[in-house]
Design an enzyme around this catalytic site. Sequence first.
Site, PDB file in Angstrom:
ATOM      1  N   HIS A   1       0.849  -1.196   0.000  1.00 37.15           N
ATOM      2  CA  HIS A   1       0.000   0.000   0.000  1.00 37.15           C
ATOM      3  C   HIS A   1       0.883   1.244   0.000  1.00 37.15           C
ATOM      4  CE1 HIS A   1      -3.211   2.708   0.487  1.00 37.15           C
ATOM      5  NE2 HIS A   1      -3.896   2.144   1.451  1.00 37.15           N
TER       6      HIS A   1
ATOM      7  N   HIS B   1      -2.672   6.999  -0.934  1.00 36.69           N
ATOM      8  CA  HIS B   1      -3.670   7.628  -0.056  1.00 36.69           C
ATOM      9  C   HIS B   1      -3.109   8.356   1.171  1.00 36.69           C
ATOM     10  CE1 HIS B   1      -6.559   4.316  -1.784  1.00 36.69           C
ATOM     11  NE2 HIS B   1      -6.130   5.159  -2.691  1.00 36.69           N
TER      12      HIS B   1
ATOM     13  N   TYR C   1      -0.680   7.339   3.319  1.00 32.92           N
ATOM     14  CA  TYR C   1      -0.135   6.515   4.412  1.00 32.92           C
ATOM     15  C   TYR C   1       1.397   6.450   4.300  1.00 32.92           C
ATOM     16  CZ  TYR C   1      -5.004   5.248   5.235  1.00 32.92           C
ATOM     17  OH  TYR C   1      -6.348   5.304   5.515  1.00 32.92           O
TER      18      TYR C   1
HETATM   19  C1  FMN Z   1     -14.744   1.001   3.230  1.00 31.16           C
HETATM   20  C2  FMN Z   1     -13.547   1.238   2.364  1.00 31.16           C
HETATM   21  C3  FMN Z   1     -12.290   0.895   2.828  1.00 31.16           C
HETATM   22  C4  FMN Z   1     -11.154   1.089   2.034  1.00 31.16           C
HETATM   23  N1  FMN Z   1      -9.936   0.674   2.485  1.00 31.16           N
HETATM   24  C5  FMN Z   1      -8.863   0.708   1.666  1.00 31.16           C
HETATM   25  C6  FMN Z   1      -7.635   0.088   2.042  1.00 31.16           C
HETATM   26  O1  FMN Z   1      -7.492  -0.541   3.112  1.00 31.16           O
HETATM   27  N2  FMN Z   1      -6.591   0.174   1.167  1.00 31.16           N
HETATM   28  C7  FMN Z   1      -6.691   0.834  -0.021  1.00 31.16           C
HETATM   29  O2  FMN Z   1      -5.723   0.896  -0.771  1.00 31.16           O
HETATM   30  N3  FMN Z   1      -7.869   1.406  -0.401  1.00 31.16           N
HETATM   31  C8  FMN Z   1      -8.935   1.328   0.392  1.00 31.16           C
HETATM   32  N4  FMN Z   1     -10.149   1.835  -0.049  1.00 31.16           N
HETATM   33  C9  FMN Z   1     -10.264   2.382  -1.419  1.00 31.16           C
HETATM   34  C10 FMN Z   1     -10.763   1.295  -2.393  1.00 31.16           C
HETATM   35  O3  FMN Z   1      -9.785   0.289  -2.573  1.00 31.16           O
HETATM   36  C11 FMN Z   1     -11.096   1.871  -3.777  1.00 31.16           C
HETATM   37  O4  FMN Z   1      -9.922   2.400  -4.358  1.00 31.16           O
HETATM   38  C12 FMN Z   1     -12.143   2.951  -3.716  1.00 31.16           C
HETATM   39  O5  FMN Z   1     -13.243   2.557  -2.903  1.00 31.16           O
HETATM   40  C13 FMN Z   1     -12.657   3.319  -5.111  1.00 31.16           C
HETATM   41  O6  FMN Z   1     -13.246   2.183  -5.721  1.00 31.16           O
HETATM   42  P1  FMN Z   1     -14.877   2.048  -5.802  1.00 31.16           P
HETATM   43  O7  FMN Z   1     -15.350   3.371  -6.323  1.00 31.16           O
HETATM   44  O8  FMN Z   1     -15.084   0.911  -6.757  1.00 31.16           O
HETATM   45  O9  FMN Z   1     -15.369   1.791  -4.429  1.00 31.16           O
HETATM   46  C14 FMN Z   1     -11.287   1.672   0.745  1.00 31.16           C
HETATM   47  C15 FMN Z   1     -12.563   2.019   0.294  1.00 31.16           C
HETATM   48  C16 FMN Z   1     -13.693   1.790   1.058  1.00 31.16           C
HETATM   49  C17 FMN Z   1     -15.044   2.132   0.515  1.00 31.16           C
END
Ligand code: FMN
Length: 348
Positions: free
Chosen positions: A147, A150, A152
Amino acid sequence: MAPMTRSFSPEGVPGADVAAYYRRRAAAQVGLILSEGTVIDRPAAKNDPKVPFFHGEAALDGWRRVIDEVHAAGGRMGPQIWHVGTVANPQTTWVPPAPAEGPSGLLAPDTPRGVAMTDEAITDTIAAFASAAAEAKRLGFDTLELHGAHGYLIDQFFWEGTNKRSDRFGGATLQERSRFAAEVVKSVRAAVGPDFPILLRVSQWKQQDFKVRLAPTPAAMTDWLLPLVEAGVDVLHCSQRRFWEPEFPEIDGENGLNFAGWAKKLTGAATISVGSVGLSGDLFDTFGGKSSQPASLAKLVERMERDEFDLIAVGRALLGDPDWVSKVRAGETASLREFSAAALGELV
Ligand SMILES: Cc1cc2nc3c(=O)[nH]c(=O)nc-3n(C[C@H](O)[C@H](O)[C@H](O)COP(=O)(O)O)c2cc1C
């Protein structure tokens, strides 16, 4: 399936419910599952007690059950290996057993939080990423994702707003500030050997500031990402909130390549795109409490047919509906569901 933190692992140990959650997606034809972020062996690697560890016997036993169940259902999976850096979690009063750590003890520009990492902390952290990677391979996972997105830890090294170091892990250029990530990648590659695929997730945006763009030009993007591919990354997972948004429209127009498209073109690596697939609203609409409705996949199909990127990740649509892929494949669009923030509260 995109990596999504669920916080359903008490004491950091994923249980039978977590294994069943991933197994259901594998059984319903998801091609590759990336786990929620799961943290390395550093005392302040996480900021939420229910985020899973990726170290220690109990947590690793839990992960073994996850991958065994996913394989039994015909799926493939990699854990997303994580360290939160200095990011705080407003949803919990829990505090980790050591101060938050980052390149310069900053959460954002002019926003101190936690401590600046010593040389020893950096060395130990790189080693902890490598040992998590070795465990992923030992447990039988098919791949792993680092990762680096974002805002981190790894991203805090990339970003000049949070990396003010004057040693070899800092510097005025993105290439210099990518050195920490490159060393993580090299040590992970050494730990897993030449044939185990390594994914790296990166984003221009930071949760600290959605408008930040690490690489405002293709040349800067090359300086950022090419050394990481040369260090051993096989697949760049390019995080965007909306997959259809062009990365450099001033160069190739409003229907131009997205982030994953440019990353593929500039580095030659395989790439994954992501962002609002199958849903009307984006990630921040969800966190703001707004529901998203099922949306057409036509624009996605168009981009995939022109080979702009290699894989597409689906986040919330799959979080809310384990059968999303099967339904889409069968053309059962009428049975696709809306997605609301309430779905985050349960593990279905
Ligand atoms: C509840 C939630 C938790 C997430 N946790 C992570 C994470 O742990 N690591 C990460 O790289 N992105 C995380 N994301 C981002 C998602 O991987 C993804 O990039 C983002 O939701 C956009 O995709 P979508 O529009 O299809 O949901 C999270 C998103 C959501 C909704």
